[in-house]
Design a protein around this motif. Structure first.
Motif, short mmCIF file in Angstrom:
data_model
loop_
_atom_site.label_atom_id
_atom_site.label_comp_id
_atom_site.label_asym_id
_atom_site.label_seq_id
_atom_site.Cartn_x
_atom_site.Cartn_y
_atom_site.Cartn_z
N ARG A 69 27.27 3.53 8.98
CA ARG A 69 28.45 3.88 8.18
C ARG A 69 28.43 3.09 6.88
N SER A 70 29.28 3.49 5.93
CA SER A 70 29.24 2.89 4.59
C SER A 70 30.40 1.93 4.32
N TYR A 71 31.42 1.91 5.20
CA TYR A 71 32.55 1.00 5.04
C TYR A 71 33.24 1.15 3.67
N ASP A 110 0.81 -1.22 0.00
CA ASP A 110 0.00 0.00 0.00
C ASP A 110 0.84 1.27 0.00
N GLY A 111 1.72 1.39 -0.97
CA GLY A 111 2.50 2.61 -1.10
C GLY A 111 3.66 2.71 -0.15
N GLY A 112 4.05 1.60 0.46
CA GLY A 112 5.18 1.63 1.39
C GLY A 112 6.50 1.83 0.66
N ILE A 113 7.46 2.43 1.38
CA ILE A 113 8.79 2.67 0.82
C ILE A 113 9.82 2.14 1.81
N TRP A 114 10.72 1.31 1.33
CA TRP A 114 11.85 0.87 2.15
C TRP A 114 13.05 1.73 1.78
N LEU A 115 13.62 2.39 2.80
CA LEU A 115 14.85 3.16 2.64
C LEU A 115 16.01 2.27 3.06
N LEU A 116 16.77 1.83 2.07
CA LEU A 116 17.78 0.79 2.28
C LEU A 116 19.17 1.41 2.35
N THR A 117 19.85 1.18 3.47
CA THR A 117 21.22 1.66 3.63
C THR A 117 22.15 0.47 3.82
N GLY A 118 23.44 0.72 3.72
CA GLY A 118 24.43 -0.33 3.84
C GLY A 118 25.58 -0.07 2.92
N PRO A 119 26.69 -0.76 3.11
CA PRO A 119 27.89 -0.49 2.31
C PRO A 119 27.77 -1.00 0.89
#
Length: 873
Positions: free
Chosen positions: A777-779, A614-623
Motif C-alpha cells: 500500500r502507499s499510505y 549487469d543491466g539489473g533493475i530495482w523496482l522500488l515501491t513504498g509511500p
C-alpha cells in the motif's frame, strides 16, 4: 548639430546593437534610445541635453570610476555595451583648433562571454564564450574562457548540443545566422545569450589563418589533427574576440580537443533534477557542488566544478585522481599545511589574462608575485615526499619561477595600489631615477634647504636665501650690500645675476635651474617612470606566461585533491573501485547533500545498499515521504562523484563505468511552451528510452503519475519492459503502481525493493530503510494527515479509500455502487473525535506482514500467531 553630437552619432552607427558608453570627462554618457533603455535598466535619472531634429535629446550617465557595477547590471539584463573612451586630453584637442572635439573611439565591446574584470566575474566559476557551427552535416562546438585562457573544441551532432551546453554553461553562444532558429530554444532553456554572426565569421579557411596568426605558427598540426568544422568553430571565436577586444586578443592556451566518448553524458534535465551545481530554485547553496566544495582557491573551485560537471570515462584518469586524494588522506599534517599555504594563493589565471589584455593593474602584478611565492614554497616543502603520479606532476609545475618571483619581489611594494594611474606601487631602491623623482616630489623643500646651506658655505654670505615666486620660480637672494662680492670672480662663475631691487640682488645657478625643473615635473615624471616599469614587468610576466599558467594549474590540482581528501576524512567517505565492468554495487550508500542537512539538524542519515549489476533493475515501491527519491538520487550522485575522481559517501562502492546518466525525478509544467507537467515528463522519458545505452544508469521516479491511473500504469509498464529488453541499462525505477511488482516474476533482471515503514495507532512511521520485497500500500491518506489536511478531509478520504478497496475486491460493478452510495461530503456529520481510529492488535499484525518475504513455515507460524491474538482480543 554640435560637433560632439556628430561624433557620437558616427560612433553609434557602428554599434547599433549595443549601448554606447560615451566618455565625457568623469562620466560615461548615453543618449537617445540608449539613454531611455539604460535609465530603466539601471534605475537612474533620465534627463535631457539639447535638441536633435527639433526634439529633446534623452540623456543619462554613470561615473566612470564606478562603471563596472553598472556594466554588470546591463550585461545580466541582456544588453551589450560598447565602451567609448577619450583618446586624447582636451588640451591636445585644442592644439588642433579651438573648435576641435576630443578624439574618441570604442576600445571594447562588452558582452556576456567577454568579461574579464574581477568585479564582473564569479571568482569560483568559469565564464565561457562558445561557438557552434554546422558544415555539410558535421557540427562542432568550441568554447573559451578569456579570463583564464582555456580553449576547447569538440565535434558533436546537433542533437547533443543541449547536453553539452548544459555541461559547459556558456554565458554566450555564437552561431551562424542560418542556425539561429534551430538553437534559439536550447539557448533560452539554459539562459545563454545567443549571438548570430554572418557566414564569413565561420569560414574555415579564414579561421585557419586566424588561429595560426594568433599562436604564431605555420600549421596547426602540432596542436592536433583538427577537422575543418572544428577549425571553423575555433576561428569564429578568435574573430569575435578580435572584434570585441578591438585587436587586443587575450592570452589563449593551445586549443584542446575533447571527445564525448571520454566524458559521462548527462543531459540538461538530469543535471537540473539532480541539482548538481544549482538547486531547482537556481541557488548554488544546497547543490551537490556547494556541499562538496572545500577548495580554498578560485582556480581550484573552477577545476572542481569542471570535474564534477564532466565525470570521466577514462579508468586510468579516474584512478590517478583517486590516488591523489588517497595521498592527501594519508598525510593529515601535510594536507593541513598545503591548505594553509593555498589560502594565500590569489587567482593567477585571471591576473595573467588581464595583464595580456592590458586591463591589469599593480595588484595583478602583486597577485602573480604572491602566487609564485607560494608555489615555490610548496615545491620546497613537498618535493621530497613520495607522491602518486597525479600529485607529483602538479608539484613539478611549481618550480622554475625563481627569476620572475625575485624580480617582482624587488620591484613591488607589499600592498600596491589598485590602479596604475595612482602610482606608488614600485618599491624604493628598485629604480634610481624613480627614487630621485620621488625625493624631489616628496622632499623638495629639504633638497632646496640643503642646497641653500651649500651656497652659504660657498659664498660665505650667511643672509643668502633660496626663495620662490610665480614669476621667477626658484631664485637665490642676498642683501644688496653683498652684490659686489656676488658679482665678482670667482662667485660669478656659479651665481648668475637675474634681478636687482632696491634692497636685494637675485641670482640663479645652473644647478638650481635644473633642480627647479625636476621639482616641478617630479610628480609627473615619477608616475611616468612607474608606468614604464609596469609595462616592463608585464612584458616579463607575459614572457613567462606558459610556466605561470602551468603553476596555476598545478596549484588548482593540489587544491582539489586536498579539498576532496579533507571532505572524505571528515565525512567518512571511502575510495570507490571504478573499472570497465557493468557492476554497480554500493553498500551503506548515503546522499551527500541530504546527509549534510540532516547533520545540521542533529539527526542521523539512514544508509542503504544498492546492487544493480549487469543491466539489473530495482523496482522500488513504498509511500511518499519514505525516501524513494533520495535513494534514487544518491546512487546517481555517487556514480558522478566516483567518476570525477572523488571518494564517495558509502561503506563500499564498486562502480562499473557509467557512460550515460539519465534522471527523471520530479517535474513541473512549461507554461511558456504550452506543456503540461505530464507532457514534460513524457518528453524526458522519451529522451531516456531513445538515447540510453547498455552502459547507462537510469533513475526514474513515478512515471505516468500525471494522467489517468490505467493510462499511467500502462505507460510505466511499457517503459520498464523497454528498459529491460531494449536498452538493457542499469536502472532504479520507483513507482506507486504496485501492479508492476508482478513483473519481477517475468523479467529476469528486475528485482522488487521497498522502503520500510511502520504503522502505529493509525499513523505511519518512516524507517527510510530500503530492503528486498514489495509494498502492499502507499499510505497516501496517512501522509496527507501528516501534512496537516483538515481532519474532515482525512476522514472522508479514509471512507472513500475503504469503499474503493472493497469494491475492487468485489468487482467493478460493486465498486461503482459503493461509490454511488457514499454520502456527499456536505451531507456527512462533523466527526465528534478527529483523532484517527485505533487499530486492534490483529489488524496491526496483519499490516506488518509481507507475504513475499515469508517462507512457507514462517507463513504458517504467522497464522498461528494471528489466531492467538484473535483469541486474546
Amino acid at each position: 548639430m554640435t560637433p560632439m553630437m556628430e561624433q557620437y552619432l558616427a560612433l553609434k552607427s557602428q554599434y547599433q546593437d549595443a549601448l554606447l558608453f560615451y566618455r565625457m570627462g568623469d562620466f560615461y554618457e548615453l543618449f537617445f534610445d540608449d539613454a531611455v533603455a539604460a535609465a530603466e535598466a539601471l534605475d537612474i535619472a533620465l534627463t535631457k541635453r539639447g535638441k536633435h531634429l527639433g526634439e529633446d535629446i534623452a540623456m543619462c550617465g554613470v561615473p566612470h570610476h564606478s562603471a563596472e557595477g553598472y556594466l554588470l547590471t546591463l550585461i545580466r539584463k541582456g544588453f551589450r555595451v560598447a565602451v567609448c573612451e577619450q583618446m586624447e586630453s582636451p588640451a591636445e584637442a585644442k592644439k588642433r583648433g579651438s573648435k576641435s572635439v576630443v578624439r574618441r573611439d570604442v576600445v571594447r565591446l562588452v558582452t556576456p562571454g567577454t568579461l574579464t574584470e574581477e568585479t564582473l566575474l564569479e571568482a569560483r566559476q568559469h565564464n565561457f564564450l562558445a561557438s557552434f557551427v554546422k558544415l555539410r552535416g558535421d557540427c562542432a562546438l568550441a568554447w573559451v574562457d578569456i579570463s583564464t585562457g582555456g580553449l576547447w573544441v569538440e565535434r558533436l551532432p546537433l542533437v547533443k548540443l543541449g547536453p553539452e551546453l548544459a555541461r559547459i554553461k556558456p554565458s554566450e553562444l555564437l552561431v551562424p545566422e542560418s542556425l539561429y532558429e534551430e538553437v534559439v530554444e536550447i539557448a533560452e532553456d539554459l539562459s545563454c545569450a545567443l549571438t548570430p554572426l554572418g557566414a564569413a565569421a565561420f569560414d574555415s579557411v579564414s579561421g585557419d589563418l586566424r588561429i595560426k596568426t594568433l599562436f604564431g605558427v605555420d600549421t596547426l598540426d602540432s596542436f592536433g589533427q583538427f577537422e575543418r568544422v572544428e577549425v571553423s568553430a575555433l576561428g569564429a571565436l578568435v574573430d569575435y574576440l578580435d572584434i570585441t577586444q578591438k585587436g587586443k586578443l587575450p592570452l589563449l592556451k593551445v586549443p584542446q580537443r575533447q571527445f564525448a566518448s571520454k566524458i559521462m553524458q548527462i543531459d540538461a534535465a538530469t543535471r537540473r533534477n539532480l541539482e548538481v551545481t544549482k538547486t531547482l530554485n537556481g541557488s548554488r547553496q544546497g547543490s551537490l557542488l556547494s556541499t562538496i566544495d572545500r577548495t580554498v582557491t578560485a582556480g581550484g573551485a573552477r577545476l572542481l566544478e569542471q570535474q564534477l560537471g564532466s565525470p570521466s570515462l577514462d579508468v586510468d584518469d579516474i584512478n590517478n585522481r583517486l590516488d591523489g586524494v588517497d595521498d592527501m588522506c594519508g598525510r593529515p599534517e601535510i594536507r593541513r599545511d598545503i591548505r594553509l599555504a593555498l589560502r594565500k594563493v590569489p587567482d593567477l589565471e585571471r591576473a595573467l589574462s588581464r595583464i595580456a589584455l592590458e586591463r591589469g593593474g599593480p595588484r595583478d602584478l602583486a597577485n602573480i608575485r604572491s602566487g609564485l611565492k607560494q608555489a615555490l614554497q610548496l615545491f620546497d616543502q613537498l618535493q621530497e615526499q613520495n607522491w602518486s603520479q597525479h600529485i607529483r606532476q602538479a608539484i613539478n609545475t611549481l618550480c622554475g619561477h625563481e627569476t620572475l618571483s625575485d624580480l617582482l619581489e624587488q620591484a613591488l611594494v607589499a600592498e600596491p595600489q589598485l590602479l596604475t594611474r595612482d602610482g606608488g606601487f614600485v618599491a624604493a631602491g628598485y629604480d634610481a631615477l624613480l627614487d630621485e623623482a620621488r625625493l624631489l616630489r616628496d622632499e623638495g623643500r629639504g633638497v632646496i634647504a640643503k642646497m641653500q646651506g651649500d651656497y652659504i658655505a660657498l659664498s660665505r654670505v650667511q643672509s643668502l636665501k633660496i626663495k620662490h615666486n610665480n614669476v621667477l620660480g626658484y631664485f637665490i637672494e642676498t642683501p644688496s650690500t653683498h652684490a659686489e662680492k656676488m658679482l665678482a670672480a670667482p662667485l660669478n662663475e656659479t651665481f648668475i645675476h637675474r634681478q636687482t631691487t632696491a634692497n636685494q640682488v637675485r641670482f640663479t645657478t645652473v644647478e638650481l635651474s635644473e633642480i627647479e625643473t625636476k621639482i616641478l615635473n617630479a610628480g609627473e615624471k615619477a608616475l611616468e617612470i612607474e608606468k614604464r616599469i609596469f609595462a616592463e614587468l608585464c612584458k616579463e610576466i607575459l614572457g613567462c606566461s606558459e610556466s605561470v599558467s602551468s603553476a596555476a594549474a598545478g596549484l588548482s590540482i593540489l587544491d582539489v585533491s586536498s579539498a576532496l581528501a579533507d571532505l572524505a576524512v571528515s565525512e567518512n567517505w571511502i575510495r570507490p573501485l571504478v573499472d570497465d565492468s557493468r557492476t554497480f554495487t554500493i553498500l551503506g550508500g548515503r546522499h551527500p547533500v541530504v546527509e549534510a542537512a540532516v547533520k545540521i539538524s542533529g539527526n542521523t542519515f539512514i544508509p542503504n545498499d544498492c546492487s544493480i549489476d549487469d543491466g539489473g533493475i530495482w523496482l522500488l515501491t513504498g509511500p511518499n515521504m519514505a525516501g524513494k527519491s533520495t535513494f534514487l538520487r544518491q546512487n546517481a550522485l555517487i556514480a558522478m562523484l566516483a567518476q570525477m575522481g572523488s571518494f564517495v559517501p558509502a561503506k563500499h562502492a564498486h562502480i562499473g563505468l557509467v557512460t550515460q546518466l539519465f534522471s527523471r525525478v520530479g517535474a513541473s509544467d512549461d507554461l511558456a511552451r504550452g506543456r503540461s507537467t505530464f507532457m514534460v515528463e513524457m518528453i524526458e522519458t522519451a529522451a531516456i528510452l531513445n538515447q540510453s545505452e547498455s552502459g547507462a544508469l537510469v533513475i526514474l521516479d513515478e512515471i505516468g503519475r500525471g494522467t489517468a491511473t490505467y493510462d499511467g500504469l500502462s505507460i510505466a509498464w511499457a517503459t520498464l519492459e523497454h528498459l529491460h529488453d531494449v536498452n538493457q541499462t542499469r536502472a532504479l525505477f520507483a513507482t506507486h503502481y504496485h501492479e508492476l511488482t508482478n513483473l519481477s516474476t517475468k523479467l529476469d533482471r528486475v528485482e522488487n525493493a521497498t522502503v520500510a515503514v511502520k504503522e502505529w495507532e493509525g499513523n505511519v512511521v518512516f524507517l527510510h530503510e530500503v530492503k528486498k520485497g514489495a509494498a502492499d500500500r502507499s499510505y497516501g491518506v496517512q501522509v496527507a494527515q501528516l501534512a496537516g489536511l483538515p481532519a474532515m478531509v482525512v476522514a472522508r478520504a479514509r471512507d472513500v479509500l475503504s469503499a474503493l478497496e472493497r469494491g475492487e475486491r468485489e468487482g467493478s460493478s460493486r465498486q461503482k455502487a459503493m461509490i454511488d452510495d457514499l454520502p456527499l461530503f456536505s451531507q456527512m456529520p462533523a466527526p465528534s473525535n478527529v483523532a484517527p481510529p485505533k487499530t486492534d492488535a490483529v489488524q496491526e499484525a496483519l499490516e506488518n506482514i509481507y507475504p513475499d518475504d515469508l517462507s512457507p513455515r514462517e507463513a504458517l507460524q504467522k497464522l498461528y500467531d494471528l489466531k492467538e491474538l484473535l483469541r486474546k482480543s
